[in-house]
Scaffold this active site. Sequence first.
Site, PDB file in Angstrom:
ATOM      1  N   HIS A 237       4.265  21.315  11.580  1.00  0.00           N
ATOM      2  CA  HIS A 237       3.810  21.942  10.328  1.00  0.00           C
ATOM      3  C   HIS A 237       5.020  22.315   9.469  1.00  0.00           C
ATOM      4  CE1 HIS A 237       3.366  25.630   8.007  1.00  0.00           C
ATOM      5  NE2 HIS A 237       2.127  25.266   7.747  1.00  0.00           N
TER       6      HIS A 237
ATOM      7  N   GLU B 140       6.318  20.951   5.907  1.00  0.00           N
ATOM      8  CA  GLU B 140       6.590  21.928   4.826  1.00  0.00           C
ATOM      9  C   GLU B 140       7.942  21.616   4.152  1.00  0.00           C
ATOM     10  OE1 GLU B 140       6.021  26.052   6.138  1.00  0.00           O
ATOM     11  OE2 GLU B 140       7.960  26.495   5.238  1.00  0.00           O
TER      12      GLU B 140
END
Length: 478
Positions: free
Chosen positions: A189, A193
Amino acid sequence: MMTSAAANIGVVGLAVMGSNLARNLASREGNRVAVHNRTYARTENLLREHPEAGFIAAESIDDFAASLARPRTAIIMVQAGAGTDAVIDQLAERFEPGDIIVDGGNANFQDTIAREKRIAPTGIHFVGVGISGGEEGALRGPSIMPGGSEESYRTLGPILASIAAVASGEPCVTHVGTNGAGHFVKMIHNGIEYADMQLIGEAYDLLRTVGNMRPESVADVFAEWNEGPLESYLVEITADILRHVDPATGQPFVDVVLDQAGSKGTGVWTVQNALDLGVPVGGIAEAVFARAVSGKAEQRAAVRRLVASRPEVQKPAATFVDDVAAALYASKIIAYAQGFDAITAGARKYDWDVHKDQIAKIWRGGCIIRARFLDRITEAYTENPGITTLLEAPYFARAVADGEAAWRRVVATAALSGVPVPGFSSALSYYDSLAAERLPAALVQGQRDFFGAHTYRRVDRDGTFHTLWGGDRTEVES
Ligand code: NBP
């Protein structure tokens, strides 16, 4: 102070993340929250500032353990590394088989795997949980990625669901897989990002440099993009940041900030692990490297001094703003495709039963990469969990094809204008690599065979071959 075993959940570590998470837990019906911190003054502060939470405070770790109802469940929110290990040991000494120790910090998933292995013989569940959303998310509802055993999730799942962000009526939490799966997916994740932020940065740079737009006009463009397929938290805050004016100078905020980006390491972890797993995550790697390049102040100054003139900035096409939007969207799809490939590879290596549609679902709320298009990813993996890449899913195949010409125009314009677009261009090269009929990898195989007798395979028959490069150049089967 002895306490009765009245809490269904406890939090150890009451700095900003732990105290916010504890307050979030306490605000949900059915939860009674025990709290403990190494330095008691911090606990006292929390009690004083938030009497409404009804915390059961424990000065000692013994009292904390005693205050928890069985199975005892405690979330550790202390500094990752030695602090986490110290608290795990304290809890493990006091907990019993069936109890649950949760690490909600930013642990490296390899550490989580090792810790789970170490704790497992005691019969205590050790669960690594990735929590995304920063301070605000911890308080109002983060995206939560728990690993650990199925059995622990039966107790932990409803508690985590009670505090998670909600997207389309569903809590942003799912049991990701066993042992370190939660921290692994949280790491990916964060890698995504990095890529997302870099791509947005490149879009901004192009609009300013080639598009010759002021920050407030670029803000308007981002705000408009946030009404369409690019809708996301990061695009939304970008518009906000670009509108912000520095109170001290009256200049756009973005012009007074030193252009050297920092990082805390999860992007690096993502790339290191992707290298080990053999997964090309160029979009994430370029984003990590772009931050590193930005920090090379001396090298930047040296090259700036040497370069006599910069390329002339190209005249933007009439469609330039839309072209940049298309390039941003296509590059973003590539970054997510690469991130999900890394999840697939990690799940295979570490034997996790990861459901990628569920991962996309729990990233729709609470976390930094929350975005409209995650719904599309969920749909893609729900329709066909076996797709080899997200780019194969009809929606994404069409989206990339629709934006392809604009994407190429933008990368070409950037190259001719001297605007660095490592994210856009590496994404396009990745796409072209996948789409190419033939790759120069054939020549690389020839080179490898020439200097190292590494052998090669042929397109026209099975087997492994070597050419006697130093001799008469006959081909032998090896
Ligand atoms: P910090 O990472 O600043 O850690 C401070 C806490 O750790 C305090 O409660 C401190 O106790 C405790 N602690 C330390 Br330091 N060493 C300890 C030890 N040996 N034994 C017991 N306690 C110890 O807190 P934070 O910023 O709230 O972050 C907590 C976790 O959440 C970290 O793993 C961090 O990486 C992660 N995090 C996540 C996000 C996110 O968005 N997901 C954001 C920020 C942080 P003391 O009061 O006695 O010093």
